[in-house]
Design an enzyme around this catalytic site. Sequence first.
Site: not given
Ligand code: NDP
Length: 448
Positions: A129, A168-169, A243
């Site tokens: 990571k 990505g993440d 995402n």
């Molecule tokens: P993104 O950056 O696309 O989205 C993250 C989202 O979470 C945003 O809407 C963000 O809002 C919101 N957010 C952040 N902190 C909080 C909070 N405390 N309460 C509510 N909303 C919050 O990230 P991903 O969707 O890619 O990733 C989300 C999670 O999934 C992470 O833990 C990541 O490690 C995990 N993951 C992702 C994968 C992937 O393929 N993308 C694969 C496996 C795991 P804001 O815009 O306000 O910051």
Amino acid sequence: MSLKNAYLKSVMEGLKARNGHEKEFLQAVEEVLESLEPVVEADPRYEQQNIVGRIVEPERAILFRVPWVDDNGVVQVNRGYRVQFNSAIGPYKGGLRLHPTVNLSVIKFLGFEQIFKNALTTLPMGGGKGGSDFDPKGKSDGEIMRFCQSFMNELYRHIGPDTDVPAGDIGVGAREIGYLFGQYKKLRNEWTGVLTGKGLSYGGSLARTEATGFGLCYFADAQLHDNGQSFEGKRVVISGSGNVAIYANQKCTQLGGKVIAMSDSNGYIVDENGIDYKVIQEIKEVKRARIKTYLDYVPTAKYVEGCSGIWTVACDIALPCATQNELDEEGAKALIANGCIGVFEGANMPCTPEAITAIKGAGLMFSPAKASNAGGVATSGLEMSQNSGRISWTFEEVDAKLKNIMEGIYKACADAAEKYGMKGDIQAGANIAGFLKVADAMLWQGIC
Ligand code: NDP
């Protein structure tokens, strides 16, 4: 610490002594070790070869300076990380996170989880990571590009299609992967599948964008069916609007669920008529705006400032898809009191240990991130296969493989839990099944 096995206890104590300030990392390790007690007791080789002591130590951790120039001509500096945790079963594989909260502890926790997650996919991928404390929010495209290029100016010497394949993440989507890939190609003068999550015009896989959210729902659906339930007619709350959250919304709606609440880090929206994922997609992926903007599209919806209250919205199914430790004991108790039947993790480690104890203690279904969000990395693995074979599969082909993999992961977790006397405990089953595969490879490969 609730560990009873003397060997595991000594590994955990040693880790705490050396990494006392890395709280996210220690939390992730302790959660895994608690499930491994019956495993190390059943096979003395894990202790004799100190497999657990070795698995909790990254093979390599790289920290580097990332200087870049902002739009005002000011020179900025961020810190970059790549933790290459374990390569026993394949090249290091895991995402890059760009967020101000990134530090070594966060990257180590994510890299550690990734080892077991990748093993569960059954594909040959080790765990790693990386990321930076750079905050992409509010930055221009030019600033994002200059940052990504500078980040790659150091990272390129540590990665490669057979060494380490980042993805990505949080904060790293198609735009950032494109800039990172372009710079890698320029520096190396070679076109290889060194990053996944690429655009479709240059080696990306169909269905990779949707994969983590879709995979989460395929996994949850398998677990629901095993317990005589389904998404049909269920009220679903999804935290986050990135995402994972967007495509979890799409798939669970297709499976008959109704998504009534979603959030970002500022607040959450509630729409009793069901939230259309396409609206969130437009707000977040096209306009890059706040979730509050949903009210411009659906004025009858409600917006509440502050994100943690989302768990008080009455629902049948909760899908935490935002970030680590976003669902605490209080949130879990609210879900339980409102009759929720299952919590399936989409984000990495979104539930605190206290929340998990409450959820499992009240008899709700629970799936741990390393199993239920493995669809993203699994499809990254499929992207790597397509790149090295110079072929591309259709959306339907990739989606069918993803569904098959997620159902396979559910079965592997359920079977491992049952075999070690913890029937129905999918969290323990995921840790055990992931560990056994990596530990076996490490035993074969000797002390290295
Ligand atoms: P993104 O950056 O696309 O989205 C993250 C989202 O979470 C945003 O809407 C963000 O809002 C919101 N957010 C952040 N902190 C909080 C909070 N405390 N309460 C509510 N909303 C919050 O990230 P991903 O969707 O890619 O990733 C989300 C999670 O999934 C992470 O833990 C990541 O490690 C995990 N993951 C992702 C994968 C992937 O393929 N993308 C694969 C496996 C795991 P804001 O815009 O306000 O910051």
